[in-house]
Scaffold this active site. Structure first.
Site, PDB file in Angstrom:
ATOM      1  N   HIS A 290      44.810  31.193  35.654  1.00 30.64           N
ATOM      2  CA  HIS A 290      44.822  31.170  37.122  1.00 30.64           C
ATOM      3  C   HIS A 290      45.985  30.286  37.559  1.00 30.64           C
ATOM      4  O   HIS A 290      45.817  29.327  38.307  1.00 30.64           O
ATOM      5  CB  HIS A 290      43.484  30.671  37.667  1.00 30.64           C
ATOM      6  CG  HIS A 290      42.813  31.670  38.551  1.00 30.64           C
ATOM      7  ND1 HIS A 290      42.153  31.340  39.703  1.00 30.64           N
ATOM      8  CD2 HIS A 290      42.725  33.026  38.468  1.00 30.64           C
ATOM      9  CE1 HIS A 290      41.667  32.422  40.276  1.00 30.64           C
ATOM     10  NE2 HIS A 290      42.004  33.459  39.538  1.00 30.64           N
TER      11      HIS A 290
ATOM     12  N   HIS B 248      48.961  42.133  35.918  1.00 29.49           N
ATOM     13  CA  HIS B 248      47.687  41.449  35.700  1.00 29.49           C
ATOM     14  C   HIS B 248      46.585  42.424  35.290  1.00 29.49           C
ATOM     15  O   HIS B 248      45.722  42.092  34.481  1.00 29.49           O
ATOM     16  CB  HIS B 248      47.290  40.701  36.975  1.00 29.49           C
ATOM     17  CG  HIS B 248      46.277  39.629  36.753  1.00 29.49           C
ATOM     18  ND1 HIS B 248      46.577  38.448  36.109  1.00 29.49           N
ATOM     19  CD2 HIS B 248      44.965  39.542  37.083  1.00 29.49           C
ATOM     20  CE1 HIS B 248      45.495  37.687  36.060  1.00 29.49           C
ATOM     21  NE2 HIS B 248      44.500  38.330  36.639  1.00 29.49           N
TER      22      HIS B 248
END
Length: 739
Positions: free
Chosen positions: A101, A55
């Protein structure tokens, strides 16, 4: 659960707890043997676990991202900052970015979706821009089981709850339902902002002795290890990891946004850099700001505002509590900045300073708890060249095109209009405030949302697009189509495509067949971006979107922004008047593999994806945009899922206008998903000029009518249905399914 007593360096090594935090054995060994040349303590191991996650580091995707086309004379800031920036003339620029998300929304859908919106908003205003629009790209499983219905309701509520409260309109997006996303929904949020080019900010911490100021909400234990959680493969056990999901407060964010913009606009002489505390929290923002500036950093964690007692350095650095920013300010100007945030009732505390050298040092209770090279955190994560293997599913594809047999064309249309992906999403986006700020010109439901730029004659068209089914059948061509469809939506709205942001949603890159999907589709995206002159200026990678070993369809969400130079050119998809001529731009072939019709009739998708030509696509888009700018077009709607007949029906619904059309195509071909097509309506007064410009690339179909009838005579059957009844089916399908 983390122990309150810190683990010793040998405890970390021997227990291999670093695995739980996302580091592999090889990465831990690299850290100890090469980077630090000693055993890291618990805090240091935690820092690297966050910063070396996919990420934050893009360690699996960086070689792929290098293939993207990021150039263009319009690009003011490309990938690398909080968001990308594109010149729109007159000293102004548009700032935009998308973020995923996904994992948080799977385990805590309301907060996962809400904080996804909050995070992307902070990325935009950290660049100095005022956010003016939000979009969301959502993927769910089939809306037939209770859990999927729960996810849908909570994700939609989270997006609306955050965006509505902070006062930014949600003006577009797309929502698709497919069993591929049953256990792994995708929640991708995009934000667009406007700024004067003189106000552009960067996330950097320069100048020895300058202050590092923490502003915004207090730090709690929510979201700890969130970056590592977002980078891991999802499974049923992960559903208990709700502590890795952040909790948002949109009212706090509104105050934070206004305070930060005030500092940027009125105190730019003392502001050196500003960055959101996003993934990996305080360590990510601080290490990246120092590394980009070639500086060192020293932080005193005792000064970090805390809402919980007894927080450890590990927790303080890796918490992903929301609504927090980090500023670098000239030494001696701290009080000036404090006053701004105090006015808004927000914490503003100097927690450290810029130092000489390249070390990143943390102090807690008077002790040095971390001392590592800052570049090792921010830019020196290992980069993997993953093995790539053509998927078995592609090797076993049928070479034959699925050819449907329609017994009842009208009955098939009725069923098509009720498919979840085709049906109206008004019951979902109707909960979003699309008109706050009073700049929205085209609301959700058209090809692209359109928002005016105040005090100018310009507007921005924005859209999100991708069809994962196409990428499943052919990753490279599917990647090209994703960009092309986004551009079609911009052009159909009267805009010139400017650039894209992306959310690359894929499976496990360590599986060669999954990495093939990522790499091949990136090449398709890159080729299309270069042809359309739409560089990739920002984005996000979300890998390991697998549940119990089953990957989602490859889903590279494309968010595109286009410029409408004159508001008179704003075009919508709905037929405007009875008596207008209706055309289709582009040819229609028997292209059914991967189509909504194939899925509806067979329950699956299969076969080789149909042919697609980017040159033809580009030509048709340029023709339409020229026609729009010449004032020849009353409406334009791109042809996508559901084919030509679905596009025609959708154009009838807003104004309840009928059509009387005829074609020598068979009825089945009206459901084909051949690319590069638009349905266009033209007033009688402009018809001759339109045909002169567009021939031989358009086909005349007939005219709009004042009747409540959609009638299309094909080569073998007729579509014949009341517009009002068809609209009722289309509008009522999703609310009925979600009961």
């Amino acid at each position: 659960m983390l122990k309150k007593q810190p683990l010793s360096p040998t405890d970390v090594r021997d227990s291999k707890v670093y695995r739980d935090w996302g580091l592999t054995d090889a990465e831990y060994q690299l850290l100890t043997d090469k980077v630090l040349q000693r055993l890291p303590n618990e805090t240091e191991t935690g820092l690297f676990s966050g910063m070396w996650s996919e990420h934050c580091s893009y360690k699996n995707s960086k070689p792929v991202l290098k293939k993207f086309w990021t150039q263009g004379e319009q690009v003011l800031e490309g990938p690398g900052e909080g968001a990308g920036i594109i010149d729109i003339g007159d000293g102004q620029a548009v700032v935009f970015k998308a973020e995923s998300h996904n994992h948080p929304s799977a385990v805590e859908p309301y907060e996962g979706a809400a904080t996804g919106v909050g995070g992307i908003i902070r990325d935009i205003f950290s660049m100095g821009a005022r956010p003016i629009a939000l979009l969301d790209s959502l993927r769910f499983g089939e809306p037939t089981d209770a859990h999927t219905k729960y996810l849908i309701s909570q994700v939609v509520a989270g997006i609306g709850g955050y965006g509505n409260c902070i006062g930014i309109p949600t003006i577009g997006g797309d929502t698709v339902f497919d069993a591929s996303y049953q256990k792994n929904p995708l929640v991708n949020a995009m934000c667009v902002g406007i700024l004067d080019q003189a106000d552009i900010q960067k996330g950097q911490a320069t100048g020895i002795g300058n202050a590092v100021i923490y502003v915004g909400a207090k730090t709690g234990r929510d979201g700890i290890n969130g970056a590592s959680f977002a980078s891991a493969e999802f499974n049923d056990a992960n559903e208990t990891q709700r502590s890795a999901v952040q909790v948002g407060d949109p009212f706090m964010e509104k105050l934070l946004m206004e305070a930060c913009l005030e500092v940027i606009h009125e105190h730019r002489d003392v502001l050196i850099g500003i960055q959101d505390m996003g993934a990996a929290g305080l360590v990510s923002s601080s290490a990246e700001m120092a590394s980009k500036a070639g500086s060192g950093l020293s932080l005193n964690l005792d000064l970090v505002p805390q809402r919980e007692t007894g927080m450890t350095p590990f927790e303080l650095m890796l918490s992903e509590s929301q609504e927090r920013m980090l500023l670098c300010v000239k030494a001696g100007a701290e009080a000036e900045i404090y006053q701004v945030f105090e006015k808004y009732g927000l914490d503003a505390v100097t927690i450290g300073k810029v130092t000489a050298g390249h070390q990143y040092q943390l102090f807690h209770h008077g002790k040095l708890v971390a001392d590592v090279p800052v570049d090792a955190l921010a830019t020196k994560a290992p980069v993997y060249e993953r093995e790539k293997k053509r998927p078995t599913r592609l090797n076993h594809q049928s070479h034959h095109q699925f050819m449907p047999r329609l017994v009842d064309a009208t009955g098939t249309l009725k069923k098509m209009l009720q498919q979840p992906t085709i049906a109206s999403k008004a019951s979902l986006y109707g909960t979003y405030d699309s008109q706050v700020q009073t700049n929205t010109v085209v609301k959700p439901g058209s090809d692209a949302g359109v928002i005016r730029i105040r005090h100018t004659d310009k507007a921005l068209a924005v859209t999100t697009d991708v069809n994962g089914r196409y990428l499943y059948l052919n990753p490279r061509v599917g990647g090209e189509i994703a960009v092309a469809e986004a551009a079609r939506n911009i052009v159909a709205s009267g805009g010139q495509p400017l650039g894209i942001t992306d959310c690359l949603n894929y499976g496990n890159p360590e599986k060669p067949e999954q990495f093939y999907d990522l790499d091949e589709s990136a090449m398709g995206i890159a080729r299309a971006c270069q042809l359309f002159n739409t560089p990739v200026i920002s984005g996000n990678v979300s890998l390991n979107n697998e549940s119990n070993g089953e990957a989602i369809y490859p889903t590279p969400m494309i968010g595109m922004v286009g410029l409408i130079k004159h508001q008179k050119d704003i075009t919508t998809s709905d037929f405007k008047h009875a008596g207008d001529a209706v055309y289709v731009l582009g040819t229609t072939e028997a292209d059914f593999n991967g189509s909504e019709l194939q899925k509806m009739l067979t329950g699956t998708i299969s076969g080789e994806l149909f042919d697609f030509d980017l040159v033809t696509e580009n030509r048709n888009q340029r023709l339409l945009l020229t026609a729009i700018q010449k004032g020849l077009v009353a409406s334009a709607h791109d042809v996508s899922e559901g084919g030509l007949i679905t596009t025609i029906a959708e154009s009838c619904f807003p104004q309840n206008i009928g059509v009387e059309l005829a074609s020598d195509l068979p009825a089945a071909n009206f459901f084909a998903e051949t690319q590069s097509r638009f349905v266009i309506s033209v007033t009688p007064a402009q018809q001759a000029a339109f045909e002169s410009l567009m021939e031989p690339y358009v086909t005349y179909l007939g005219r709009t009518t004042a009747t409540d009838r959609l009638h299309v005579q094909t080569a073998d059957q007729a579509f014949d249905i009341k517009v009002s009844f068809a609209k009722q089916l289309w509008e009522g399908a999703l609310p009925c399914l979600l009961k």
